[in-house]
Write a protein that holds these residues in place. Sequence first.
Motif, PDB file in Angstrom:
ATOM      1  N   ILE A 101      20.236  -4.264 -26.281  1.00 24.88           N
ATOM      2  CA  ILE A 101      19.734  -4.411 -24.908  1.00 24.88           C
ATOM      3  C   ILE A 101      18.682  -5.520 -24.897  1.00 24.88           C
ATOM      4  O   ILE A 101      17.708  -5.472 -25.659  1.00 24.88           O
ATOM      5  CB  ILE A 101      19.106  -3.099 -24.409  1.00 24.88           C
ATOM      6  N   ILE A 102      18.895  -6.525 -24.017  1.00 26.31           N
ATOM      7  CA  ILE A 102      17.923  -7.621 -23.943  1.00 26.31           C
ATOM      8  C   ILE A 102      17.223  -7.685 -22.575  1.00 26.31           C
ATOM      9  O   ILE A 102      16.132  -8.230 -22.473  1.00 26.31           O
ATOM     10  CB  ILE A 102      18.573  -8.982 -24.269  1.00 26.31           C
ATOM     11  N   LYS A 103      17.849  -7.107 -21.533  1.00 29.68           N
ATOM     12  CA  LYS A 103      17.209  -7.060 -20.215  1.00 29.68           C
ATOM     13  C   LYS A 103      17.556  -5.756 -19.507  1.00 29.68           C
ATOM     14  O   LYS A 103      18.681  -5.254 -19.633  1.00 29.68           O
ATOM     15  CB  LYS A 103      17.656  -8.228 -19.337  1.00 29.68           C
ATOM     16  N   ILE A 104      16.588  -5.230 -18.753  1.00 32.65           N
ATOM     17  CA  ILE A 104      16.818  -4.053 -17.896  1.00 32.65           C
ATOM     18  C   ILE A 104      16.269  -4.386 -16.522  1.00 32.65           C
ATOM     19  O   ILE A 104      15.087  -4.725 -16.382  1.00 32.65           O
ATOM     20  CB  ILE A 104      16.137  -2.798 -18.467  1.00 32.65           C
ATOM     21  N   ASN A 105      17.131  -4.297 -15.521  1.00 35.54           N
ATOM     22  CA  ASN A 105      16.748  -4.657 -14.146  1.00 35.54           C
ATOM     23  C   ASN A 105      16.065  -6.028 -14.108  1.00 35.54           C
ATOM     24  O   ASN A 105      15.030  -6.229 -13.469  1.00 35.54           O
ATOM     25  CB  ASN A 105      15.848  -3.585 -13.533  1.00 35.54           C
ATOM     26  N   ASN A 106      16.676  -6.978 -14.848  1.00 33.54           N
ATOM     27  CA  ASN A 106      16.251  -8.385 -14.897  1.00 33.54           C
ATOM     28  C   ASN A 106      14.911  -8.601 -15.598  1.00 33.54           C
ATOM     29  O   ASN A 106      14.345  -9.702 -15.528  1.00 33.54           O
ATOM     30  CB  ASN A 106      16.197  -9.005 -13.494  1.00 33.54           C
ATOM     31  N   LYS A 107      14.383  -7.580 -16.278  1.00 31.06           N
ATOM     32  CA  LYS A 107      13.145  -7.733 -17.042  1.00 31.06           C
ATOM     33  C   LYS A 107      13.472  -7.776 -18.527  1.00 31.06           C
ATOM     34  O   LYS A 107      14.256  -6.955 -19.023  1.00 31.06           O
ATOM     35  CB  LYS A 107      12.182  -6.587 -16.748  1.00 31.06           C
ATOM     36  N   ILE A 108      12.871  -8.715 -19.245  1.00 32.94           N
ATOM     37  CA  ILE A 108      13.142  -8.872 -20.674  1.00 32.94           C
ATOM     38  C   ILE A 108      12.623  -7.668 -21.458  1.00 32.94           C
ATOM     39  O   ILE A 108      11.513  -7.177 -21.216  1.00 32.94           O
ATOM     40  CB  ILE A 108      12.482 -10.166 -21.205  1.00 32.94           C
ATOM     41  N   VAL A 109      13.425  -7.198 -22.390  1.00 33.32           N
ATOM     42  CA  VAL A 109      13.074  -6.066 -23.248  1.00 33.32           C
ATOM     43  C   VAL A 109      12.601  -6.595 -24.597  1.00 33.32           C
ATOM     44  O   VAL A 109      13.293  -7.381 -25.240  1.00 33.32           O
ATOM     45  CB  VAL A 109      14.285  -5.134 -23.441  1.00 33.32           C
ATOM     46  N   LEU A 110      11.432  -6.151 -25.030  1.00 31.45           N
ATOM     47  CA  LEU A 110      10.869  -6.633 -26.295  1.00 31.45           C
ATOM     48  C   LEU A 110      10.919  -5.595 -27.413  1.00 31.45           C
ATOM     49  O   LEU A 110      10.757  -5.941 -28.576  1.00 31.45           O
ATOM     50  CB  LEU A 110       9.429  -7.092 -26.091  1.00 31.45           C
ATOM     51  N   SER A 111      11.090  -4.318 -27.052  1.00 29.97           N
ATOM     52  CA  SER A 111      11.090  -3.272 -28.095  1.00 29.97           C
ATOM     53  C   SER A 111      11.892  -2.071 -27.629  1.00 29.97           C
ATOM     54  O   SER A 111      12.194  -1.923 -26.438  1.00 29.97           O
ATOM     55  CB  SER A 111       9.657  -2.830 -28.409  1.00 29.97           C
ATOM     56  N   ALA A 112      12.207  -1.193 -28.590  1.00 23.84           N
ATOM     57  CA  ALA A 112      12.958   0.034 -28.273  1.00 23.84           C
ATOM     58  C   ALA A 112      12.133   0.968 -27.399  1.00 23.84           C
ATOM     59  O   ALA A 112      12.665   1.587 -26.473  1.00 23.84           O
ATOM     60  CB  ALA A 112      13.373   0.729 -29.568  1.00 23.84           C
ATOM     61  N   SER A 113      10.831   1.076 -27.693  1.00 28.92           N
ATOM     62  CA  SER A 113       9.988   1.968 -26.885  1.00 28.92           C
ATOM     63  C   SER A 113       9.897   1.469 -25.449  1.00 28.92           C
ATOM     64  O   SER A 113       9.892   2.252 -24.499  1.00 28.92           O
ATOM     65  CB  SER A 113       8.584   2.071 -27.488  1.00 28.92           C
ATOM     66  N   GLU A 114       9.831   0.144 -25.283  1.00 34.39           N
ATOM     67  CA  GLU A 114       9.777  -0.437 -23.948  1.00 34.39           C
ATOM     68  C   GLU A 114      11.081  -0.190 -23.201  1.00 34.39           C
ATOM     69  O   GLU A 114      11.081   0.158 -22.018  1.00 34.39           O
ATOM     70  CB  GLU A 114       9.515  -1.944 -24.063  1.00 34.39           C
ATOM     71  N   ALA A 115      12.208  -0.332 -23.885  1.00 32.45           N
ATOM     72  CA  ALA A 115      13.508  -0.085 -23.258  1.00 32.45           C
ATOM     73  C   ALA A 115      13.634   1.367 -22.816  1.00 32.45           C
ATOM     74  O   ALA A 115      14.094   1.651 -21.701  1.00 32.45           O
ATOM     75  CB  ALA A 115      14.634  -0.439 -24.233  1.00 32.45           C
ATOM     76  N   GLN A 116      13.239   2.277 -23.699  1.00 35.79           N
ATOM     77  CA  GLN A 116      13.307   3.704 -23.353  1.00 35.79           C
ATOM     78  C   GLN A 116      12.454   4.020 -22.136  1.00 35.79           C
ATOM     79  O   GLN A 116      12.876   4.721 -21.220  1.00 35.79           O
ATOM     80  CB  GLN A 116      12.847   4.537 -24.550  1.00 35.79           C
TER      81      GLN A 116
END
Length: 464
Positions: free
Chosen positions: A418-433
């Motif tokens: 996963i590199i983006k969620i709702n057009n926001k860049i994902v930097l880590s697994a905790s951030e994605a979760q």
Amino acid sequence: MKKFFSLIGMAVLGGAITLGGYKVFFEDTLPAEKLPLNSVQSVQTNYKPAFKTNTTSINADVIDFTVAAEKTIHSVVHVKNISVRTQFNPLDIFFGNGSGTRKYEQIGTGSGVIISPDGYIVTNNHVIEGANDLEITLNNKKKYKAEIIGADKTNDIALLKINVDEELPYTPFANSDTIKIGEWVLAVGNPYNLTSTVTAGIVSAKGRDLEGNGNIESFIQTDAAVNPGNSGGALVNTRGELVGINTAISSKTGSFVGYSFAVPSNIANKIVNDLLEFGMVQEAILGISVDSRYKEEGVKVGEVFNEEGAIKSPLKSGDIIKSINEVKISKFSELRGQLTAKRPGDTVDVTIERDGKLLKKKIILNKRNTYISRVLNISLKDLSAKEKQQYNLKGGAKIIEVGNENLSYYGIKKGFIIIKINNKIVLSASEAQSMIDNSNFGSGNPLYVEFINLQGEIESYGIR
């Protein structure tokens, strides 16, 4: 005339027989009828009957809440959260009254518990979230400005500090693992701004996970009355020791309807110590995924992740975890509760069932690098330095397990990044979760996710 009286006698006799038969066969099934309101008599609470009965009763003097209440009310504080919000009003632009934005002050209130004589206070994260200013009012009406030392959104715990010139009354932490279902507890807080309010109840359940709460929790459930404003207040035993931080209620109205939930003191205490020592929570893990299909008592190991450089785990896929440090584990929320109260590097005794036999294993807990999204039911892990270099990424979250069959419809598989969620860049697994579980997904809103697939190609999906 004789015939007439004979008929009357037979009718009376028949009625008596019918009534007797009714009482014998049907009386037990009749519901109790409520007394009319105006027929209820009131008696003084110290009334004692003048006769003895054969039934065994508990003398009210045996259970005394006054000591616990007296100890606790002076250490529970009122927390006032003052935040500044910006409101957009297009009519202001239309009538030429400025930019269309207005700032206004929003005030929220809750409770907190003094846990040290020098002014450290534990409360809920949601009580202080977004605050521009925090005001603490002690039970003696003295007011202080509070500083936020740290907070943990996942477990809804925050640590505050006030500067005082005197020693403050405080409530010591108890071992929440030792409390029992049916044990008396007191909830102390400031519901509806009613300061120093004490309610009593019993522990109704332990390791309770609230459905739809976004996180796997391990709450203590009680029937002590808790209402808005009680958040962050104390749940104490009859000795006045802190066994939990009151956090939530189960309600369709917003008010108490029978049950309340508290973060166990062992978890709160560990988070406080982490925030003081490290500035952030140190999460410990067993290094496993959980087989969510297992519905019996215990937690079944799905996969064991042996990290590079870490001590190899003695657990195997298919093991059923039965206890941690002799504390029974019936479900995942109880396992989560035990691990949340530990640090990476701690050693725990894990009792497992393997091939029908009970075995005890000593396990050194690792630092958490796997995060589970409850909303999508996927396990996520940070990218390795090699993976970041391979795909020219600053960060991202790799899917290491997919427990959601609906995702196969989109072709989403284990190994996707996963590199983006709702057009926001994902930097880590905790951030994605956090981004997934705190989104509005599931309320009719799609979740837009951008992946790197197993072939290294970028794919985008609007998951519904």
